[in-house]
Design a protein around this motif. Sequence first.
Motif, mmCIF file in Angstrom:
data_model
loop_
_atom_site.group_PDB
_atom_site.id
_atom_site.type_symbol
_atom_site.label_atom_id
_atom_site.label_comp_id
_atom_site.label_asym_id
_atom_site.label_seq_id
_atom_site.Cartn_x
_atom_site.Cartn_y
_atom_site.Cartn_z
ATOM 1 N N GLU A 8 -13.107 10.610 -35.941
ATOM 2 C CA GLU A 8 -13.101 9.735 -34.917
ATOM 3 C C GLU A 8 -14.409 8.797 -34.763
ATOM 4 O O GLU A 8 -14.395 7.661 -34.364
ATOM 5 N N PHE A 9 -15.405 9.718 -35.274
ATOM 6 C CA PHE A 9 -16.832 8.974 -35.225
ATOM 7 C C PHE A 9 -16.762 7.766 -36.155
ATOM 8 O O PHE A 9 -17.218 6.525 -35.838
ATOM 9 N N LYS A 10 -16.348 7.979 -37.308
ATOM 10 C CA LYS A 10 -16.286 6.934 -38.378
ATOM 11 C C LYS A 10 -15.285 5.940 -38.156
ATOM 12 O O LYS A 10 -15.592 4.531 -38.390
ATOM 13 N N ASN A 11 -14.004 6.031 -37.183
ATOM 14 C CA ASN A 11 -13.435 4.963 -36.956
ATOM 15 C C ASN A 11 -13.910 4.225 -35.969
ATOM 16 O O ASN A 11 -13.505 2.924 -35.619
ATOM 17 N N ASN A 12 -14.619 4.585 -35.210
ATOM 18 C CA ASN A 12 -15.488 3.816 -33.912
ATOM 19 C C ASN A 12 -16.964 4.070 -33.638
ATOM 20 O O ASN A 12 -17.543 4.148 -32.822
ATOM 21 N N ILE A 13 -17.408 4.081 -35.025
ATOM 22 C CA ILE A 13 -18.909 3.994 -35.079
ATOM 23 C C ILE A 13 -19.774 3.310 -34.115
ATOM 24 O O ILE A 13 -20.530 3.646 -33.320
ATOM 25 N N GLY A 14 -19.391 1.974 -33.777
ATOM 26 C CA GLY A 14 -20.058 1.067 -32.897
ATOM 27 C C GLY A 14 -19.871 1.737 -31.549
ATOM 28 O O GLY A 14 -20.669 1.707 -30.730
ATOM 29 N N ALA A 15 -18.694 1.960 -30.951
ATOM 30 C CA ALA A 15 -18.794 2.733 -29.732
ATOM 31 C C ALA A 15 -19.482 3.832 -29.379
ATOM 32 O O ALA A 15 -20.127 3.993 -28.526
ATOM 33 N N PHE A 16 -19.566 4.801 -30.405
ATOM 34 C CA PHE A 16 -20.136 5.965 -30.193
ATOM 35 C C PHE A 16 -21.775 6.006 -30.250
ATOM 36 O O PHE A 16 -22.467 6.546 -29.884
ATOM 37 N N ASP A 18 -23.275 2.893 -29.206
ATOM 38 C CA ASP A 18 -23.611 2.486 -28.045
ATOM 39 C C ASP A 18 -23.610 3.810 -26.944
ATOM 40 O O ASP A 18 -24.666 3.771 -26.225
#
Length: 78
Positions: A8-16, A18
């Motif tokens: 999930e981190f890899k798929n949403n690195i920008g959001a996490f 931030d």
Amino acid sequence: MTRVSATEFKNNIGAFSDAAMDQPVIITSHQRDRLVLMSAEEYRRLTGTAEGARGDDKARLRRIADRHGSTLTELSKR
């Protein structure tokens, strides 16, 4: 504190990334805590490192010597 799987981190690195600016993000792998992502400011606060500075080399060496003093003393006797 946010807890997220590595995928999930890899798929949403920008959001996490931030989110880590406000609070640590724990990244898990196989349901085990593996990594913690935090802001550079929080890291510097925890390590006592001044912003933008590499740190005082004498103080850093003194801390290392204090931590490993007995090993250094033994090695110097050889």
